[in-house]
Design an enzyme around this catalytic site. Structure first.
Site, PDB file in Angstrom:
ATOM      1  N   HIS A 193     -41.080  23.986  21.862  1.00  0.00           N
ATOM      2  CA  HIS A 193     -41.629  22.689  22.243  1.00  0.00           C
ATOM      3  C   HIS A 193     -40.436  21.781  22.522  1.00  0.00           C
ATOM      4  O   HIS A 193     -39.630  21.531  21.628  1.00  0.00           O
ATOM      5  CB  HIS A 193     -42.493  22.093  21.129  1.00  0.00           C
ATOM      6  N   CYS A 194     -40.294  21.360  23.761  1.00  0.00           N
ATOM      7  CA  CYS A 194     -39.110  20.606  24.137  1.00  0.00           C
ATOM      8  C   CYS A 194     -39.392  19.107  24.101  1.00  0.00           C
ATOM      9  O   CYS A 194     -40.187  18.611  24.904  1.00  0.00           O
ATOM     10  CB  CYS A 194     -38.669  21.012  25.541  1.00  0.00           C
ATOM     11  N   PRO A 195     -38.796  18.346  23.184  1.00  0.00           N
ATOM     12  CA  PRO A 195     -39.044  16.902  23.164  1.00  0.00           C
ATOM     13  C   PRO A 195     -38.474  16.189  24.393  1.00  0.00           C
ATOM     14  O   PRO A 195     -38.976  15.142  24.774  1.00  0.00           O
ATOM     15  CB  PRO A 195     -38.346  16.430  21.886  1.00  0.00           C
TER      16      PRO A 195
END
Lengths: 463, 143
Positions: A193-195
């Site tokens: 999950h890439c912020p």
């Protein structure tokens, strides 16, 4: 309806304001006058996502630092085109803004695609499917009060792979699928999950993500090189660097941003190039699923054993479709309108065909029977009781069904710890540690089950 | 064998007796394949060969959709060069095959399954996880 002269309308006499269009179908005369706007599936989507443009655009609940990413790229590129390009065009070549422009367009488009595309979300199991799976599990013969371990083993290319049961989505996760607790969805071929892009990276948007980081590393390196050249040219003739910086202050900003980001972005591109060439995901690499750390002879069963084929299959393979059908219409509305009169069914079914589905056979049959999706929005109701469902669902926007309410309640309860971790990430990440942050995206993803299960802690040792 | 029923008859007496789910077969990896094991609940309703033929055809169609061949590579490279904007205007190969699958399932339902009181649900509506076979109660047979 009481006829009032318009000057004397008594507000208390007004009925509940609803727009009443002229009746199209005579057969609907005995049903509710209130037109039921057909609702789309994204409006009742159970995951923690937000939708825009009528369900066409999907993002995670927390957009993370996507505005910061976009802002940095726009500001740096803007300063480049304003301060450096005129000088370099005059002294070097006019190709520079062209190359810069192409790279910039690539970066922005792929960033937006990564952020707004469905990463490969698996829709949750219907109640019938969940009941079917539960039945199989209970038949394994375990009589103790503790439920049996909810894993299933399959053999893939001579490797034993354990499939875990997802308590939130009520299904056995396919291989390489992981449940993202930030988005509360199971995502196929879950990478991380890439912020920075504000979304999960999974099967459907990994190629956009890879193109984004590769083109961003080219862009950053290109701007860094051009700014250095620009300042070097200005500082020629003994004028000095300070003089050059004073002449072109924007270049100083660009220099700082690019200097600190080029190393981490280049490193990230290199890491993902390695992952692509060995057909691994970040998730698998971090967990060491195929590195043989347990001492057994394990190899990656998904690898094609050829770097070129691995790269092609990950980046140029067929684009899988979105499985969540965001813009499809909910059949619940159609069933609510048909009510109990069987005679009315064929007329309504044919007229409202487009709203239910494109398959004529199924449309006829499902309008007479209880469609599976209806049972997720209403308590196990026959079509006669379906009238009550649309009344309750508008009021309870985020909690459309009693069956889902358990997971919804737990989700809201769990959202505070979930909220803490990404904010902790974004605060802890400076440009220097961006690579570290992306590699340790979400400590929660290691936990394969949602907080709804009391057995969550007991399954941690399984992996 | 049961007498054939028209779709109109089906609708009027349609009541779901049971649902059978065919799960995915992961022995070849993450490609979309379904198990061809014949469920015991369908033994009284349909011929095993017929059913397995349907599932095998579906598996072949899905394999065709996900095939790594020259066409998919060309499509992928072209998409990459245009920053993937062609996905907004062009229908991908996968989507074309999905339409073919939908048509095949409808045709199978019309010809073979509906007359026997069964209904196949397109797996795409279940997230490509299962093939759902709905078994309808056949009231005329019980009389």
């Amino acid at each position: 309806m009481k006829n009032c002269e318009y000057q004397q309308i008594d507000p208390q006499a007004l009925p509940t304001p609803t727009p009443t269009p002229p009746p199209h179908h005579g057969s609907e005369g005995d049903k509710k006058e209130e037109p039921r706007r057909p609702r789309r599936k994204w409006e009742v989507f159970p995951g923690k996502n937000r939708f825009f443009c009528g369900g066409r655009i999907i993002v995670a609940r927390q957009s993370g630092v996507l505005p910061l990413t976009l802002g940095l790229i726009l500001v740096t590129s803007g300063l480049f085109f304003i301060f450096d390009c005129p000088f370099l065009v005059k002294h070097l070549t006019s190709c520079i803004p062209v190359i810069g422009g192409v790279l910039f367009v690539f970066v922005v488009i792929t960033l937006l695609q990564t952020s707004f595309t469905d990463p490969g979300i698996l829709p949750r199991a219907t109640p019938d499917e969940a009941a079917d799976i539960e039945k199989q599990i209970d038949n394994t013969g375990n009589t103790s009060y503790r439920p049996p371990p909810r894993t299933k083993e399959v053999v893939i290319n001579q490797q034993v792979v354990k499939l875990k049961y997802c308590f939130t989505c009520k299904m056995f996760r396919p291989p390489r699928t992981s449940h993202c607790s930030l988005c509360d969805n199971c995502v196929e071929r879950f990478d991380h999950h890439c912020p920075w892009v504000g979304n999960c990276v999974g099967k459907r948007n990994y190629r956009f993500f890879y193109t984004f980081i590769v083109s961003l590393s080219f862009l950053t390196a290109f701007i860094f090189g051009c700014v250095t050249t620009h300042l070097a040219l200005r500082a020629q003739g003994g004028k000095g660097l300070v003089f050059a910086l004073q002449e072109s202050p924007g270049s100083a900003v660009e220099l700082v941003i690019c200097f600190f980001s080029v190393w981490s972005i280049l490193g990230l591109s290199g890491f993902h190039t390695y992952l692509v060439s060995s057909n691994l995901t970040t998730n698998e690499d971090i967990k060491g699923s195929w590195s043989g750390k347990s001492g057994e002879d394990v190899t990656n069963p998904y690898s094609h054993r050829n770097i070129f084929i691995n790269c092609c299959s990950v980046l140029c393979g067929p684009m899988p479709p979105s499985l969540i059908d965001r813009r499809g219409f909910l059949p619940a509305d159609e069933s609510a309108q048909t009510g109990g009169a069987d005679i009315e069914v064929p007329a309504l079914a044919t007229k409202s065909e487009i709203n239910v589905c494109t398959q004529g056979t199924k449309g006829l049959l499902e309008s007479a029977t209880l469609p599976p999706l209806l049972s997720t929005s209403c308590p196990q109701g026959k079509p006669q009781t379906a009238h009550t469902c649309p009344d309750s669902s508008p009021a309870v926007n985020s909690d459309p069904s009693p069956e889902l309410s358990v997971s919804c309640g737990a989700r809201h309860a769990a959202s505070s710890p979930g909220d803490a971790s990404p904010s902790r990430h974004s605060k802890a990440c400076s440009k220097k540690s961006k690579r570290a942050a992306l590699h340790i995206p979400n400590p929660a993803f290691d936990i394969p089950v949602s907080p709804t299960s009391p057995d969550a802690a007991s399954f941690a040792p399984l992996h | 064998m049961a007498e054939t029923h028209s779709l109109q008859d089906m609708r009027q007496q349609a009541a779901i007796a049971a649902k059978v789910f065919l799960q995915r077969d992961y022995t070849n990896g993450t490609v979309c394949q379904f198990q061809t094991k014949f469920p015991s609940e369908l033994e009284t309703r349909i011929d095993k060969q017929q059913f397995e033929e349907t599932v095998r055809t579906l598996n072949n169609l899905y394999a065709e959709a996900e095939k790594l061949g020259s066409q998919s590579y060309i499509e992928g490279c072209l998409a990459c060069l245009t920053a993937y904007t062609i996905f907004l205007c062009m229908e991908t190969h996968y989507e074309k095959v999905l339409k073919k699958i939908a048509k095949y399932i409808q045709e199978q339902n019309d010809k073979i399954y509906a007359p026997r009181g069964l209904l196949l649900t397109d797996p795409i509506e279940r997230g490509l996880r299962v093939i759902e076979v709905t078994i309808f109660e056949d009231r005329s047979l019980t009389r």
